[in-house]
Scaffold this motif. Structure first.
Motif, short mmCIF file in Angstrom:
data_model
loop_
_atom_site.label_atom_id
_atom_site.label_comp_id
_atom_site.label_asym_id
_atom_site.label_seq_id
_atom_site.Cartn_x
_atom_site.Cartn_y
_atom_site.Cartn_z
N ILE A 308 -0.27 0.42 -5.15
CA ILE A 308 0.14 1.57 -4.15
C ILE A 308 1.28 0.47 -3.00
CG2 ILE A 308 -1.25 2.92 -1.97
CD1 ILE A 308 -3.25 3.62 -3.79
N MET A 309 0.92 0.04 -2.54
CA MET A 309 1.90 -0.63 -1.17
C MET A 309 3.44 -0.74 -2.41
SD MET A 309 -0.07 -2.94 1.41
CE MET A 309 -0.50 -3.72 0.90
N LYS A 310 2.95 -1.70 -3.69
CA LYS A 310 4.70 -1.90 -4.06
C LYS A 310 5.42 -0.93 -4.51
CE LYS A 310 3.07 -5.86 -5.78
NZ LYS A 310 2.94 -6.71 -6.81
N THR A 311 4.57 0.04 -4.37
CA THR A 311 5.26 2.03 -4.78
C THR A 311 5.49 2.28 -3.87
OG1 THR A 311 3.07 1.89 -6.82
CG2 THR A 311 4.92 3.59 -6.22
N LEU A 312 5.08 2.41 -2.28
CA LEU A 312 5.04 3.49 -1.60
C LEU A 312 6.49 2.66 -1.27
CD1 LEU A 312 2.17 3.71 0.05
CD2 LEU A 312 3.47 5.15 -1.12
#
Length: 516
Positions: A308-312
């Motif tokens: 999630i964090m890598k995407t955001l």
């Protein structure tokens, strides 16, 4: 002076048109989404002069005349185990292993033995004119017998099968599959098979818990306490949150009232200064990310959280993330975390362009009313079905948390952000659903007072007949039997006729031979 006169006249009119009654409201589910939907109704009933006692796991602590809350916050302790089971178990495992009955029975015993609930049971001077209770299999239904009053069942989504059955509503596992099943219209043969077998099995298991809960009730309320099944039959009216955007459109009797979503929506309030400043600065647009009240972002697996964090981090927008810890190691620079989020007011902010959500019904309704399209990451319960419905309507994309990768998640987010069709669709659907003769709250108030005025509403319920009659099985069997008998008779007649003809032909031959 004129304002004072208007206020006094208003109070006189209210007192003349509203007969004050005592109402006991009970929502036993330890889940904020279940509690919040009817909070506005309890509040408005109190404002209208009714005396309201609310048994709830999430008290609002609002101070109003004629309004009292009995807190059951302790229920969230055992509820954690329930949530673990639901998050890690499919609906089919729940049915096969009967986890639902096991967990709800344990929760029921805990809640009914809380001192504040026991006090309500044993206070001989207490009385109520109406019971409004979440319409699930719960021993708290026995309060209808305890106070000998009419009962309105309330549900924050569409009701389960047994609730529709007791109201005389048509039930059909294929036309109206359970909300827990991730099925839409035009079910495949396999989906129809699963819906019929597992849907009826789940309904059977739900009702199968009654025997144990009846024993619990006899110990609490007395040996003469009717069974929960019998009390369910006494339900006068059923309020369901059957939003036509996210729920199957189904016929029902006049005793079932579709609140049609949005009753929990509150008047706009100013955002906290830090949230307002962050969203105001997002002139290119902002994304709101929340997994609701039951799924905690800080309890996600490390792999899922990292994805999630890598995407955001790669999304060119500011993102407000409801995260239950004070800190988030590795938090991207474009992300702000907040432990508490006034969701309705956040979604109303002009810069919010997308809502990433778990797919809870109330969250979807809030996005709909605020004209915000969605990316949905379902976890359990009705969330997968809600997600499929939102996707089929053209207002959302779905991502699979079990197989989530940065590329697919990013693609879904950017598609919804950059394709105006999603925004246009959600705006159109919001206008359609809000075009009603009265607001959901006004609708619920009117029917609540209808039940109070008439001391019940049994006359509005539909007739109930056995399944074999509902599906014409006896009639079809009779017709088939008559058809078979006719065929047999025809066969016998033809056989006898042929036999007779053969006999006549043999006799004729013999006569001819004799003459020769």
């Amino acid at each position: 002076m004129s304002k004072l006169i208007i206020l006094l006249l208003s109070l006189i009119l209210v007192s003349e048109n509203v007969h004050s009654e005592r109402i006991l409201a009970m929502v036993m589910a330890p889940s904020y989404s279940h509690q919040m939907f009817y909070q506005q109704l309890w509040r408005e009933l109190a404002i209208r002069g009714h005396d309201i006692v609310v048994v709830t796991t999430d008290p609002t602590n609002e101070v109003l005349p004629n309004f009292k809350e009995i807190s059951m916050k302790e229920s969230y302790g055992p509820a954690k185990e329930f949530m673990k089971v639901m998050l890690n178990t499919s609906i089919f495992q729940v049915v096969i292993q009967d986890k639902w009955t096991e967990m709800t029975t344990m929760m029921s015993e805990f809640q009914m033995n809380l001192p504040q609930v026991q006090e309500l049971v044993h206070n001989k001077s207490e009385h109520f004119d109406l019971l409004m209770i979440e319409h699930f299999i719960t021993p708290a239904l026995a309060f209808q017998h305890r106070f000998n009053c009419p009962m309105i069942g309330v549900v924050s989504l569409d009701a389960l099968t047994y609730s529709h059955e007791v109201m005389g509503n048509p039930v059909h596992s294929i036309l109206y599959p359970m909300s827990f099943f991730p099925y839409q219209e035009d079910l495949s043969f396999f989906e129809r098979l699963v819906s019929v077998v597992f849907g009826n099995a789940f309904n059977y298991l739900q009702l199968g818990a009654v025997e144990h809960l009846d024993k619990l009730n006899r110990g609490i309320f007395g040996e003469d306490t009717p069974s929960i099944s019998e009390i369910l039959e006494r339900t006068d009216m059923l309020f369901v949150n059957a939003n036509p955007v996210f729920s199957p459109v189904r016929p029902h009797t006049p005793s079932t009232i579709s609140i049609a979503g949005g009753m929990h929506m509150k008047p706009p309030k100013a955002l906290p200064e830090d949230l307002k400043k962050f969203l105001d600065s997002a002139t290119q647009g902002a994304i709101y990310f929340s997994l609701g009240s039951n799924v905690k972002s800080n309890e996600l697996s490390s792999d899922l959280r990292q994805t999630i964090m890598k995407t955001l981090e790669q999304i060119p927008y500011k993102i407000l993330w409801k995260f239950e810890n004070d800190t988030l190691p590795g938090k991207p620079a474009n992300v702000m975390i907040t432990k508490w989020a006034p969701q309705q007011d956040i979604l109303r902010h002009k810069n919010i362009k997308l809502f990433i959500t778990q797919g809870g019904l109330q969250s979807l309704e809030e996005a709909l009313y605020s004209h915000v399209p969605l990316v949905i990451m379902p976890f359990f319960g009705d969330q997968q079905a809600n997600a499929l419905k939102a996707k089929s309507k053209g207002m959302a994309r779905i991502v699979d948390r079990h197989n989530l990768n940065v590329e697919d998640f990013k693609k879904a987010i950017l598609d919804v952000l950059e394709n105006p069709a999603y925004k246009n669709t959600v705006t159109r659907l919001a206008k359609e659903i809000q075009d009603t003769p009265m607001t959901p709250l006004e609708n619920a108030i009117w029917w609540t007072e209808y039940v109070l005025r008439h001391k019940g509403a049994q006359h509005l319920k539909g007739p109930r007949i056995p399944a074999y009659q509902y599906y014409y099985l006896d009639v079809l069997a009779f017709i088939a039997g008559v058809f078979v008998v006719i065929l047999i008779l025809l066969f016998v007649i033809v056989k006898l006729t042929l036999k007779g003809l053969c006999s006549m032909m043999k006799c004729s031959r013999k006569e001819k031979l004799k003459t020769k």
